[in-house]
Design a protein around this motif. Structure first.
Motif, short mmCIF file in Angstrom:
data_model
loop_
_atom_site.label_atom_id
_atom_site.label_comp_id
_atom_site.label_asym_id
_atom_site.label_seq_id
_atom_site.Cartn_x
_atom_site.Cartn_y
_atom_site.Cartn_z
N ARG A 65 0.83 -1.21 0.00
CA ARG A 65 0.00 0.00 0.00
C ARG A 65 0.86 1.26 0.00
NH1 ARG A 65 -3.30 -2.86 3.50
NH2 ARG A 65 -2.39 -1.84 5.32
N ILE A 66 1.91 1.25 0.80
CA ILE A 66 2.77 2.44 0.89
C ILE A 66 3.43 2.72 -0.45
CG2 ILE A 66 4.89 3.35 1.91
CD1 ILE A 66 4.09 1.88 4.50
N VAL A 67 3.99 1.70 -1.11
CA VAL A 67 4.64 1.90 -2.40
C VAL A 67 3.62 2.34 -3.45
CG1 VAL A 67 5.88 0.79 -4.29
CG2 VAL A 67 6.54 0.33 -1.92
N ASP A 68 2.46 1.69 -3.47
CA ASP A 68 1.42 2.07 -4.43
C ASP A 68 0.98 3.52 -4.21
OD1 ASP A 68 1.51 -0.41 -5.55
OD2 ASP A 68 -0.34 -1.15 -4.65
N ARG A 69 0.85 3.91 -2.94
CA ARG A 69 0.41 5.27 -2.62
C ARG A 69 1.46 6.29 -3.04
NH1 ARG A 69 -1.21 5.67 3.29
NH2 ARG A 69 1.05 5.80 3.62
N LEU A 70 2.74 5.96 -2.86
CA LEU A 70 3.80 6.88 -3.26
C LEU A 70 3.82 7.05 -4.79
CD1 LEU A 70 6.78 5.83 -0.96
CD2 LEU A 70 5.45 7.94 -0.84
N ARG A 112 0.79 9.18 -5.72
CA ARG A 112 0.99 10.59 -5.37
C ARG A 112 1.97 11.26 -6.33
NH1 ARG A 112 2.76 11.12 0.73
NH2 ARG A 112 2.96 13.30 0.08
N ALA A 113 3.03 10.55 -6.68
CA ALA A 113 4.03 11.10 -7.59
C ALA A 113 3.40 11.40 -8.95
CB ALA A 113 5.21 10.15 -7.74
N ASP A 144 10.44 12.45 -11.13
CA ASP A 144 11.27 11.44 -10.46
C ASP A 144 10.80 11.28 -9.02
OD1 ASP A 144 13.73 10.98 -12.42
OD2 ASP A 144 13.31 13.12 -12.38
N LEU A 145 10.98 10.06 -8.52
CA LEU A 145 10.67 9.73 -7.12
C LEU A 145 11.93 9.12 -6.51
CD1 LEU A 145 7.53 7.80 -5.84
CD2 LEU A 145 9.80 7.25 -5.01
N HIS A 146 12.37 9.63 -5.38
CA HIS A 146 13.58 9.14 -4.71
C HIS A 146 13.23 8.57 -3.34
CE1 HIS A 146 16.49 11.12 -7.51
NE2 HIS A 146 15.45 11.90 -7.71
N ARG A 191 11.41 11.84 -1.72
CA ARG A 191 11.37 13.13 -2.40
C ARG A 191 10.82 12.98 -3.81
NH1 ARG A 191 17.02 16.18 -1.94
NH2 ARG A 191 17.89 14.15 -2.52
N PHE A 192 10.08 13.99 -4.26
CA PHE A 192 9.59 14.07 -5.64
C PHE A 192 10.31 15.21 -6.34
CE2 PHE A 192 5.02 12.55 -4.37
CZ PHE A 192 5.52 11.28 -4.13
N ARG A 193 10.63 15.01 -7.60
CA ARG A 193 11.11 16.12 -8.42
C ARG A 193 9.95 16.60 -9.28
NH1 ARG A 193 16.00 18.07 -9.68
NH2 ARG A 193 17.12 16.21 -8.94
#
Length: 554
Positions: free
Chosen positions: A173-178, A181-182, A189-191, A202-204
């Motif tokens: 769920r956490i990875v899917d949500r990130l 959101r990105a 980019d997502l870091h 972090r999001f670029r």
């Protein structure tokens, strides 16, 4: 009394009209909802604007979702049902006080009861209902996640357990949500980065990195393993970089995710590049070139042979420009072949080859193979070495139109870079038709940008080619629609060098990059900084943004 003061403040700030306030008060009296909820349902004000105004009125802090930090020993002081009842949740114990995030900080009854329940004096902060719901889901809505974190405290994260942990629903769920959101925030980019005590996310967005979350360090290895599984990478390999790819649908649209891992002293770091195919630019008119430069570029790409190179730093939109160029050239009468690493966007009717060093397919070898396939137009993803450069230049001289990218600071630097790679000056002078340098700056938010008059002694005048005299520009301010940044979207700055007889003679005489650049400007080339200033004068971006990405020395 407090409600009426809030309503009047909204009127005074121009966020609503007096008539809208009176209508909302009438509706509120019938429904029993809060004034803010009523205004939001009426669609006359954004919920975040309302929350920020309320916080400003009361002299307390407003917290966006990414700014909320939940302390377990704080939010567990009251139950989930109590948090829902009060529309409030303790989020942090700060000294002798308890920080409580509230949708309605005017609810003094809730504040008093939370203080009695917990035994702490309460300090309030304001959040939107959406943020509050997300806080509930993290703190109370996922009991299995809390159990998962508690279990991790006692585990050694042995390899045999890692895949099972990565498949555990909280991590999924956490990875899917990130990822969601990105994509929804238009991040490129997502870091996911391990620090000393937390995992920073972090999001670029629009070329600028910003922190959006901090997760418990105990989750780090499971999060990395989950991303590796999605990208079909080896979860047992933690000491060497890996590259992978994820194709998935996010919010109803296909998104291509390019994943790279890298070992750091604090643990593995993951970077994910998001390529939204639905938003790919496929037309030259959408690149943002001024009319004169666009006309000159069209003339270049419709020549039957020669080389055209696009240059700029990583993330400056070079591939986007080449893909739009391929769309402009793509007809049934021509054979177009590309060699790319990676193939970022698929173009119908174009033969695209993926570089694969393990199988012996490099840019140089791929180019050699392509030239035996009777191409009219060839695109090489990047010229990195002398062999590729020489093959490309010679191909441009034997009847092919060659397109590629190369890393230099400006368009004039392309010519000397080819010579540095071992291409003879007479071949460069004969083969290259033109070079396009570009940068991406942030576009001013149309909802909150504001005009100002540039002072005669402003520092920008020292480093940017700004016309003399009084000039009015727009600058960033920040609002809910741009997440307080003042910018939303990107705008491109271009510098197009078209090869002429004079420039060819300068190359043959081994002139320097600066000499070639000055000669090109005298012949009418608009520099990156000049193009940026023109776009700032049009209100598309700010001078500070032009200075950030297109600064040039005198």
């Amino acid at each position: 009394m407090e409600v009426r003061r809030l309503g009047q403040m909204l009127v005074e700030q121009g966020l609503i009209t007096q008539d809208q306030l009176q209508t909302a008060l009438r509706v509120k009296s019938q429904t029993g909802d809060l004034l803010g909820e009523t205004l939001a349902k009426m669609g006359v004000i954004d919920e975040e604007e309302l929350a920020r105004t309320l916080a400003n009125q009361l002299g307390i802090a407003f917290l966006a979702t990414e700014e909320v930090r939940l302390q377990r020993d704080a939010f567990t002081l009251i139950s989930e049902s109590q948090a829902k009842h009060y529309g409030a949740m303790p989020i942090e114990r700060r000294g002798e006080k308890l920080v409580v995030a509230m949708i309605d900080p005017l609810n003094v009854i809730a504040i008093d009861e939370i203080s009695l329940l917990t035994g702490y004096p309460v300090e309030t902060v304001v959040v939107t209902r959406e943020t509050f719901e997300e806080m509930l889901s993290v703190a109370h809505g996922t009991a299995d996640e809390r159990e998962f974190l508690e279990d991790l405290d006692e585990q050694d994260l042995r390899l045999g357990e890692l895949e099972d942990l990565a498949a555990d629903s909280p991590v999924v769920r956490i990875v899917d949500r990130l990822l969601e959101r990105a994509a929804n925030q238009r991040a490129n980019d997502l870091h996911i980065e391990p620090l000393a005590e937390v995992v920073r996310v972090r999001f670029r967005v629009d070329g600028v990195l910003r922190t959006v979350d901090r997760l418990p360090m105990e989750m780090h290895e499971a999060l990395i393993a989950r991303v590796k599984i999605l990208a079909s990478l080896d979860i047992s390999e933690r000491r060497a970089p890996q590259e992978g790819r994820i194709d998935r649908e996010i919010s109803g649209r296909p998104v291509d995710l390019r994943v790279t891992t890298s070992p750091t002293v604090m643990g593995e770091k993951v970077a994910i590049r998001l390529l939204d195919r639905a938003q790919a630019i496929t037309s030259l008119t959408n690149l943002g070139m001024d009319e004169k430069a666009l006309e000159r570029y069209r003339n270049l790409i419709h020549r039957p042979h020669g080389m055209i190179l696009v240059t700029g730093p990583t993330g400056s939109g070079k591939t986007t420009t080449l893909i739009a160029t391929l769309h402009a050239l793509n007809t049934p009468e021509v054979n177009i072949i590309t060699v790319e690493d990676p193939v970022e966007y698929f173009v119908e009717g174009v033969n695209q080859i993926q570089v694969n060093p393990k199988a012996g397919v490099t840019f140089a070898n791929g180019l050699k193979s392509v030239l035996r396939q009777d191409p009219d137009i060839v695109m090489i993803g990047e010229i990195r070495d002398g062999e590729t450069a020489n093959i490309g230049v010679r191909s441009a001289l034997t009847g092919h139109l060659m397109l590629s990218t190369i890393h230099t600071n400006d368009s004039a630097g392309v010519l000397t870079r080819l010579i540095d790679l071992g291409v003879k000056p007479f071949l460069v002078a004969s083969a290259v038709n033109g070079a396009l340098s570009q940068r991406l700056g942030r576009r001013l938010c149309a909802a909150c940008r504001e005009p100002y008059t540039l002072a005669p002694d402003a520092p920008e005048r020292l480093v940017l080619p700004i016309p003399r005299g009084e000039q009015v520009f727009l600058r960033e301010r920040g609002c809910s629609k741009c997440d307080g940044t003042g910018y939303k979207g990107r705008v491109a700055f271009h510098e197009l060098l078209v090869m002429t007889t004079d420039l060819r003679e300068m190359i043959l005489s081994e002139a320097s990059t600066d000499q070639i650049r000055l000669a090109a400007v005298k012949q009418g080339m608009k520099t990156l900084a000049q193009d940026g200033v023109d776009k700032a004068m049009q209100g598309l971006t700010s001078l500070s943004e032009v200075r950030r990405v297109a600064y040039e020395e005198e």
